[in-house]
Design an enzyme around this catalytic site. Sequence first.
Site, PDB file in Angstrom:
ATOM      1  N   TYR A 334      38.018  41.215  44.638  1.00  0.00           N
ATOM      2  CA  TYR A 334      38.022  42.965  44.068  1.00  0.00           C
ATOM      3  C   TYR A 334      38.441  43.719  43.361  1.00  0.00           C
ATOM      4  O   TYR A 334      39.242  44.166  43.203  1.00  0.00           O
ATOM      5  CB  TYR A 334      37.498  43.825  45.152  1.00  0.00           C
ATOM      6  CG  TYR A 334      36.595  45.377  45.660  1.00  0.00           C
ATOM      7  CD1 TYR A 334      35.644  45.507  43.529  1.00  0.00           C
ATOM      8  CD2 TYR A 334      36.638  45.795  45.962  1.00  0.00           C
ATOM      9  CE1 TYR A 334      35.329  46.429  44.306  1.00  0.00           C
ATOM     10  CE2 TYR A 334      35.692  47.159  46.454  1.00  0.00           C
ATOM     11  CZ  TYR A 334      35.046  47.247  44.672  1.00  0.00           C
ATOM     12  OH  TYR A 334      33.759  48.518  44.331  1.00  0.00           O
ATOM     13  N   CYS A 335      37.445  43.630  41.916  1.00  0.00           N
ATOM     14  CA  CYS A 335      37.932  44.179  40.760  1.00  0.00           C
ATOM     15  C   CYS A 335      39.460  43.813  39.843  1.00  0.00           C
ATOM     16  O   CYS A 335      39.093  42.187  39.712  1.00  0.00           O
ATOM     17  CB  CYS A 335      38.503  45.609  40.904  1.00  0.00           C
ATOM     18  SG  CYS A 335      38.532  47.199  39.233  1.00  0.00           S
ATOM     19  N   LEU A 336      40.047  44.695  39.996  1.00  0.00           N
ATOM     20  CA  LEU A 336      41.379  43.593  39.529  1.00  0.00           C
ATOM     21  C   LEU A 336      42.048  42.842  40.526  1.00  0.00           C
ATOM     22  O   LEU A 336      42.422  41.426  40.327  1.00  0.00           O
ATOM     23  CB  LEU A 336      42.590  44.606  39.197  1.00  0.00           C
ATOM     24  CG  LEU A 336      44.187  44.631  39.172  1.00  0.00           C
ATOM     25  CD1 LEU A 336      44.295  43.923  37.556  1.00  0.00           C
ATOM     26  CD2 LEU A 336      45.096  45.696  38.233  1.00  0.00           C
ATOM     27  N   GLY A 338      40.109  41.194  42.186  1.00  0.00           N
ATOM     28  CA  GLY A 338      39.408  39.039  41.896  1.00  0.00           C
ATOM     29  C   GLY A 338      40.076  38.765  40.676  1.00  0.00           C
ATOM     30  O   GLY A 338      40.044  37.609  40.342  1.00  0.00           O
ATOM     31  N   PHE A 362      34.375  39.845  43.747  1.00  0.00           N
ATOM     32  CA  PHE A 362      33.577  41.921  43.711  1.00  0.00           C
ATOM     33  C   PHE A 362      33.625  41.985  41.962  1.00  0.00           C
ATOM     34  O   PHE A 362      35.238  42.893  42.282  1.00  0.00           O
ATOM     35  CB  PHE A 362      34.250  42.767  44.583  1.00  0.00           C
ATOM     36  CG  PHE A 362      33.511  42.165  45.911  1.00  0.00           C
ATOM     37  CD1 PHE A 362      33.041  41.225  46.829  1.00  0.00           C
ATOM     38  CD2 PHE A 362      33.979  43.155  46.756  1.00  0.00           C
ATOM     39  CE1 PHE A 362      32.627  40.217  47.481  1.00  0.00           C
ATOM     40  CE2 PHE A 362      33.164  42.550  48.284  1.00  0.00           C
ATOM     41  CZ  PHE A 362      32.900  41.349  48.764  1.00  0.00           C
TER      42      PHE A 362
END
Length: 600
Positions: A334-336, A338, A362
């Site tokens: 998710y975000c960083l 990812g 994500f």
Amino acid sequence: MAEQPSDPGLPHPDEVARVMADIAAKSRSLVEDFLQQQGAQNPEQTPVSSAIGSAFIELTTRMMRNPAQLMQAQFALWQDYMRLWQGTTQRLLGQESEPVIKPERADRRFKDKAWDDNVLFDFIKQSYLLSSRFVMEQVTAAGDEEGADVRTQRKVEFYTRQFVDAMAPTNFVMTNPEVLRLTVETKGENLLKGLRNMLEDLERGKGTLKVRMTDEESFEIGRNIATTPGSIVFQNDLLQLIQYKPTTATVHQRPLLIIPPWINKFYVLDLQAKNSFVRFCVEQGLTTFVISWVNPDEKLAHKSFEDYMTGGALAAVDAVLKATGQKDLMAIGYCLGGTLLATTLAYMAAKRDARIKAATFFASLVDFQEPGDLGVFIDEEQLKALEEQMQKRGFLEGSEMARTFNLLRANDLIWSFVVSNYLMGKDPFPFDLLYWNSDSTRLPAAMHSFYLRRCYHENKLVEAGGVTLGGVKIDLRRINLPAYWVSTREDHIAPWKSTYAATQLYKGEKRFVLAGSGHIAGVINPPTSEKYGYWTNEDLPADPQAWLEGATAHPGSWWPDWAGWAKARAGKQVPAREPGQGSLPAIEPAPGSFVKVRAA
């Protein structure tokens, strides 16, 4: 002209004057008491503030190069004001008049009926909208000149928008009808209560205004937030690994590892039972593990992005497989998280390590060419100032990162609370998402400097061999496995068209899903909410806009779509696995101790 009758929904000017005089006398003593208790405090200047001046000087220079265009724009503004004056005069005479300008449909600042029904406040509203539109259009026009620096232009546009938003009439007592009405009704008690709220926020922020967004006393991690049952089964100096208790008699053979960002805490994925993505995964029969990152202090200043890969993602992969006795797994970033997952997959590909069989991303960036509004904060001047600041402490303070993110949605995350807390004198109401948003984390200096420079500023991660980690030249094009992306249409942190770029890099089966709403609400959107909707398209053309034009819209949450995709790749059914009963014993109950360490 005869004197117009006062608006029955608004207080008489004489009464307003008496109340304001009484407030001034009472508030003076309140402030004096606060200053005596606190002493003089000077908030530390942020690196951002030192980088704005030169950008505005450049803008002004460009505007002066074309005085004819500026004069033409000023004349158009003058014409709009003449139409506004004419319309206001007609309304004062009891006639109907169409507005010259209206707020955007999503603008919630002018929802009070007086902004439309009262002639004076309608005039104030339209004057503000006309002026703000004029300012923003001139800034944009100056940036369209040939040879204009794109980064400088974005910086100027962003900070001009901050100024325009700050000057909205809704942010001031005498030009906000709702506040003015409440001030007279309560004889100024709302403003006195608001002043107390502001002084308390200043005290909490040690001289810097730290606006409360929610009632933080209403939540406790592990009691009514982050409550999905499980155990810590592994930990090192960077993370605790949570294995969640199954709720089904059998589970899919292949476990699931979730890698959240360490800019914020993992429990955005496990807020409450009704909106917990973690609980949803467990209910799908997936043996679910989540990384809970450490909230680092100066002792971890040396931790690098490579450390987060080796001691973070790869260490967690080893632990998950040891705990379950499996040879491979699925992963979500998710975000960083990812970005880290993609980097780890490229590293593993170079090492011929195929233990991750399917990956989900994500709202994650790997190509930072168009990073959205966050790019405003990243240039050489600001990076040097930020690095100097981080070197003094060994980390970036969580509150500084939080302020940056809040600026991206200033009307929603700053000014709405200024009006509610300080002008209306209200106490923030309990909201789990805003509690999480206020629970900020620190970032190690070495890691954050690498991330901002090599990813955001230089965009090296997307280059083949542009980044070397663990002795391996990272090439994202070597990633070859089933991949699922979910991005959000209104994302200010990871713009969806930029996240889409990864679909053109990786090999293997790919599915891209676009969800409604933003970076958090679009992801944390359980099926029971029946909100936002999502778009799918089996084709993946190079142009993201072409993808959207060919996409099919679906109502509700994207979670079931992902669950079907994930379970098809999770293997056969096996007996459910209890945390701590495998090769890794339970250390402590979920959510663990790392997540409870607050930056403050």
